[in-house]
Every structure is written in C-alpha cells, then in structure tokens.
Enzyme design. Structure first.
Site, PDB file in Angstrom:
ATOM      1  N   SER A 316       0.688  -1.215   0.056  1.00 13.13           N
ATOM      2  CA  SER A 316       0.133   0.053  -0.004  1.00 13.13           C
ATOM      3  C   SER A 316       0.690   1.132   0.035  1.00 13.13           C
ATOM      4  O   SER A 316       2.045   1.330   0.336  1.00 13.13           O
ATOM      5  CB  SER A 316      -0.879  -0.017   1.116  1.00 13.13           C
ATOM      6  N   GLN A 317       0.124   2.486  -0.241  1.00 10.87           N
ATOM      7  CA  GLN A 317       0.974   3.777  -0.249  1.00 10.87           C
ATOM      8  C   GLN A 317       1.463   3.972   0.950  1.00 10.87           C
ATOM      9  O   GLN A 317       2.470   4.525   1.312  1.00 10.87           O
ATOM     10  CB  GLN A 317       0.116   4.851  -1.068  1.00 10.87           C
TER      11      GLN A 317
END
Length: 675
Positions: A316-317
């Site tokens: 994920s970011q």
C-alpha cells in the site's frame, strides 16, 4: 437474499493404504457422498459421533476431502497444485489468460522474491502470503525519498522498492535470531512461530468405513467447549437449527432485523473489501425436495474496491510512505486519497450493520497489516469492531482476493463436514520423517573457512585496483601499485569468480573496459604489466580489446617501449604504430565523421525546404500543410527528442517522470472537473 450452495461431491478416493475388501452398503456410500452441513446434521449421524482419541494430532497425509475443490480463476491456481504450461509460472503457481499477463508477472516483486527464495533453497510463497509479508513491513523503518526516487504514475520506484525494504527487514530479523543479545528480545520473540494446533477436529462414527472420519474446524468452537470431549459433542448437538424462511428486508434498503443465529465474515486487503452476514439456519429449496439442495440465507453483503496498491511494486501507499518517506507524485496522492476513502466507506458500513454484528455468533475476519487492521479496529469514534472481541476468528485455510464469492466459498468450507480416510501407518511414517527433518534442520551449518591475512589483503587490493581501472584513474592506480609494492601483473582474487576468470590482471581488465588511456601507462617500465599473460580462456589482454583506440594503444606501446621489452608476437600485438600516426588517423576519422554528419544535415535542410516535413497532414498536390503555409511543424516525438538532446541518462529519466506526472495530474484534474 438467497445464494445456493452447490454440492457436487466426487467419489471418496483414499490416498493411503486402504482395505479394498471393505464393501460399503448403499447407506454408507450415501453418507460419504452427501454434503453434511454442521448446523443441520442427520439424526443418525449426529447421535453416532464420538471424538477421535488423537483428534488434536496432525494427520498428514490426509485423504481426499468430501468438500469439492474450490474453483480456479483464470489468473490463479490452487496452492496445492503446480501451474504448468506456456502461460503459467510454475515457481509462483499462477496461471494467466494472456501472454502479456505472464510477462507482466515476471516483472513483479512476487516473482523476484520467489526467485530469491529458490536460490537460497527456501519454499516459494503464494500471492496471499507475499501480500501479508508486505503488509507486515515494520513501519519503524525510516528513510527519506529524494526527487529522483519518487514513484512514477504506475507506482514504480527507480532506486528503492518494496521488495528491497522487505529483504532488508528479513535480513535484520534473521540477524536478531542468530544474535538475540544484539537486538530487542520482544522483537525477536515476535518472529518465532509456534507449531500451533491442527485446524480440524476429527470425529469417528460407526456409520463410516474403517479409518474414515468426519472433520470439523476447531474455530467453530469456544475455548470452554474445546476443554472437554463431552462439551464438544454437546456443542455440536446444540448447533442444530431448523430451516427458516428468508426475512424481508426493510424498504429503506437497510439490513433486515434478525434474531436467529448468524455469523459475520469480512476480508480486506490490497484495496479490496468484502463483508457478509449469513444466517446459520438453512433453508429448504422450493424447487427440489432432495436433501442435497439447500440455500444459505445471506442477510447482508457489500464489497468495496479502491486503487490503493502500488502497481508492479506491491504494498500500500501508506506502507511505502512509512518505509521510504512521503512521495509527491500524482499516483501517490491518488492512492492516499483512496486509502482514506476506503476507510470511511468501511466504517460507515460497519455502523449500518452494528445490530447484526453485535448479535453474531462468530466474527470471521481476514485483515493483515497495520493499515488494514486500523481501518477495522480503529480506534475511532463510534467503533463497532474490537480487536479483543472473543468472537473473532481467522480463516483456517488459504483465501484469495476479497470478493462476495470468496466469502461464500469460505462460509461453505467452514460449515461443511470433511470426510477423510486416515491410514495410521502413513501417519506414523510421516511423524518419524518430520522428527528426522526437524533434527537435521536444527543442526548448525558449518561456518565458512576463515580467510588468512594474506587472502584478506589480496581481496582488498583486488577491490581497490578494479575500482580505479573502471574509473580510468591512471595516476591514482600507479600510485596505489607503488605504495603497496605491487606489480601491474597482480592477479585478482578470488580467481574462481566470473569477472576474475575473464580478466585476471589489471591489463586484461583495462583492455576489456576499452580504457585506452590506461594501456600505455600499465605497459610502461614504471608499472611493468606483462602483455603475454593469458586468462583462463588462453586470451592475452590485446585479444580482449573491443575498439580500435584500445588496440592502437597496444601498438603505440610496442613502438615506444621497443621490440626487446616484451615478446609482442606472443602477446598477439600487431606491428608497432607511432603515436603521431595513431593521432593523425584518429583526427582524420573524426573529421570524416563530422563531414558526413554535416552533409546529412544539409541534405535534410534542403529536403525540408523543398518538400516540408512529412507529418501526414497534406494539402493539394501531395505537399504538406507546413510547406503550403511556409512553416515547419514538428511532431510530438520530434519535440520530445529535441528536449532530451544532450541530456544524461539520469536527466532523461527525470524528464520522463515529470512528463508522466504532468499527464497524470491533467487526467486527475479532468476527472475532478467532470465530477
């Protein structure tokens, strides 16, 4: 809402040594074939169950389960099988619909990680296991990200990747386990995995053939029920429910109010979220009176998806930001926004379903990683799920992407009895093999032989000399050789590496690198490199030269040092060439090249003047619009090439990233404007 549970039961196929003389009557065969739902068991089966004496013992190899195999999607295969074919990856056990998907997979971190696992003799991981590893990356890993390291629009990173961060973390954890005194004890303990208990409890019945048992998942029972054998059997009887009719949903679209027994199932990962509330009481089918057709009463279900994971890199970011610093690309901003939007959608849904969740018997949740668990368990105002809720269970089997179909498949897998035949002889053999394997793994690996002081010094000299040659630092190289009393014929160590096998001496390396400026200096009397030495392939340094300038350097050295300096014939060096002649020829070739380029440019300018640029937009008589209007219009490709002319590769990469970032921002602006 009713979703049919399709039961297509294959014949029971024993994998161990079974007694083929056993003949099953029609009633027994029917028990093996029919799917048995835990909450609606036939009376004859329910009253005949007894807990297997060694029910808590792992029983592998186990025989064919009566549960039908889960369906395979075009992009994935079961963990128990090996993908083989032209459009598959046998290493990662994945299959693909198109060749392009297969090519894209070969560039992913999952494939690269499994390659490293294979090199180190370890077992490859599945896609779900790799996602869990990425999500569990330690958020305390610090680091800053420069402009050069910013993510592209597609989420790729030029210098540091999620795979690199994962490998660094595993290296740190491995070091802590080898040296527990050098790290945090709690961190080391957190990485030690216990053996755990087998996921299935086994029950025997006189209705079944010999060595055949029913299996029920342990997670369906409470801790109190698992303490005693009588409590487990009584719990199975108390779980029997009568069929019900589907409750009518309210007109406002909210979940129906339901007082019967039900469970909550939820999965989150990779930007995908799926949740479902299913009644445990079955419902008889109206279309068939047969015992095999039943329907699950789904009280509520919902799925969400947001673009939150970094394409081609995984993770994920937020994990990427915590490990390497905040990226400022358009794609990173969009992923951060989607992560927050997904959290808000999930929490709003849980609030709407609060009445059903609070009255659920069990809560089956799959949420790996700090970010996903925070989305469900907060803390936040109006929190619905609590991490310490004793009803929470994990899925005791592998699951795939969070979808409604995957939740229903998991519900079927959890609530259907397994029928397996277990061969005691095979179990005992497996136990003995497991003990032997554990002992073999416990034995410490022999330490590599310690290098002597001379070997360590030779390795140091090799590293320093090779670095100076690659940077074409002739004065520094000659100074280093003189300071350490080394000759230019020094042999690189270790000799069995690929690099040193091909270029074992400084002169070999300089010739292979086309470093013409170093050749004469190394052959001079001050350095004394011997051009007759050969590598393991029997080639002299001259034979490794890759261009004319490097070959001319050997001939110039032969001219300046004289014929008596070395056996030039043995060194395969052609006749001597004076430095002035070599310089004149190089100057002449340079001028000829410049003249050809000038002639080409003049011819191109003359063509453009008479015909105009060929951009595809032509007017009358085949002339381009640029020629008709008297102006020369450049194409987009020509403009990009003109902007990149004269830039270094690093500058071109940065310019390309800026272009893609501007394009992504423009698309995002248009989407926001259209909304």
């Amino acid at each position: 809402m009713n979703i049919k549970l399709i039961f297509s039961i294959p014949d029971l196929i024993p994998l161990g040594n079974c007694n083929s003389s056993i003949k099953m009557d029609k009633k027994t065969d029917d028990l093996l074939r029919r799917p048995l739902y835990l909450y609606d068991l036939p009376a004859d089966v329910l009253n005949s169950l007894s807990l297997k004496a060694d029910a808590g013992q792992p029983t592998q190899p186990e025989l064919q389960t009566a549960t039908p195999p889960r369906p395979q999607t075009p992009s994935s295969v079961s963990n128990d099988s090996t993908a083989v074919g032209s459009q598959s990856c046998s290493l990662c056990t994945l299959a693909f619909v198109t060749v392009q998907e297969q090519r894209d997979h070969l560039k992913t971190d999952l494939h690269h990680y499994n390659l490293k696992q294979k090199v180190h003799g370890l077992k490859p991981v599945t896609e779900a296991e790799f996602e869990k590893l990425v999500d569990n990356l330690d958020e305390s890993i610090s680091g800053s990200e420069s402009e050069d390291d910013e993510d592209d629009e597609d989420g790729s990173s030029r210098k540091d990747t999620t795979l690199a961060a994962l490998l660094k973390q595993q290296a740190v954890l491995a070091d802590r386990q080898r040296n527990p005194d050098n790290g945090d004890d709690e961190a080391s303990k957190g990485q030690r995995s216990g053996t755990g208990k087998p996921p299935l409890l086994w029950f025997s019945s006189p209705k079944l053939p010999e060595n055949t048992f029913y299996g029920i998942y342990r997670v369906l029972f409470t801790a109190e029920e698992l303490d005693k054998e009588d409590a487990i059997l009584e719990a199975v009887k108390q779980r029997q429910l009568s069929p019900i009719s589907m409750p009518k949903p309210p007109k406002d679209g909210s979940p129906p109010s339901y007082n019967g027994r039900h469970v909550f199932l939820c999965m989150i990962g990779g930007g995908h979220f799926a949740a479902m509330v299913v009644s445990l009481a079955p419902k008889k089918s109206k279309h068939s009176a047969g015992p095999l057709n039943k329907e699950a009463v789904v009280l509520a279900h919902k799925t969400f998806h947001r673009y939150t994971t970094r394409r081609k890199q995984g993770g994920s970011q937020s994990v990427n930001d915590n490990s390497k610093g905040v990226a400022h690309s358009a794609g990173a901003s969009l992923r951060r926004y989607n992560e927050q939007a997904l959290v808000e959608d999930i929490r709003a849904l849980l609030k709407d379903w609060k009445a059903l969740i609070d009255t659920s018997d069990l809560l089956f949740i799959r949420a790996t990683g700090t970010t996903n668990r925070r989305a469900l368990f907060g803390p936040y105002d109006g929190q619905v799920l609590r991490a310490n809720d004793p009803r929470i269970r994990g899925f005791p089997f592998s699951t795939r992407r969070a979808t409604q179909n995957e939740l229903m498949r998991s519900f079927i897998e959890l609530t259907r009895l397994k029928v397996r035949e277990i061969d005691p002889t095979a179990v005992q053999t497996l136990e003995a093999t497991t003990v032997d394997t554990t002992k073999a793994k416990a034995q410490p690996k022999p330490a590599p032989p310690k290098l002597t002081e001379e070997e360590e010094t030779a390795l140091l000299h090799t590293t320093q000399i090779q670095a100076l040659i690659r940077r074409s630092k002739l004065p520094a190289l000659l100074s280093y050789l003189g300071t350490n009393d080394l000759t230019a014929s020094f042999r690189f160590q270790p000799a069995d590496t690929q690099q040193n096998h091909h270029a074992p001496t400084p002169l070999h390396l300089a010739a292979s690198q086309n470093a013409a400026a170093l050749i004469v200096g190394l052959l001079s009397k001050a350095a004394g490199a011997d051009p007759t030495l050969t590598n393991a392939e029997g080639k002299t340094p001259f034979e490794l030269a890759g261009d004319r300038a490097t070959r001319d350097a050997f001939r110039v050295a032969r001219s300046e040092l004289g014929e008596e300096a070395f056996d030039w014939e043995a060194a395969k060096v052609p006749p001597a060439l004076k430095r002035e002649e070599a310089e004149k020829r190089a100057e002449r070739e340079k001028k000829e090249k410049q003249a050809k380029e000038e002639a080409r440019r003049k011819a191109e300018e003359e063509r453009l003047k008479n015909e105009g640029p060929q951009i595809g937009a032509t007017g009358t008589k085949g002339k381009s619009l640029g020629a008709l209007t008297g102006s020369v219009t450049k194409t987009a490709q020509e403009r990009r090439e003109e902007e990149a002319r004269g830039l270094t590769p690093e500058q071109r990469m940065r310019l390309d990233r800026e272009r893609r970032a501007r394009a992504a921002e423009e698309r995002l602006r248009r989407l926001q404007g259209g909304a």
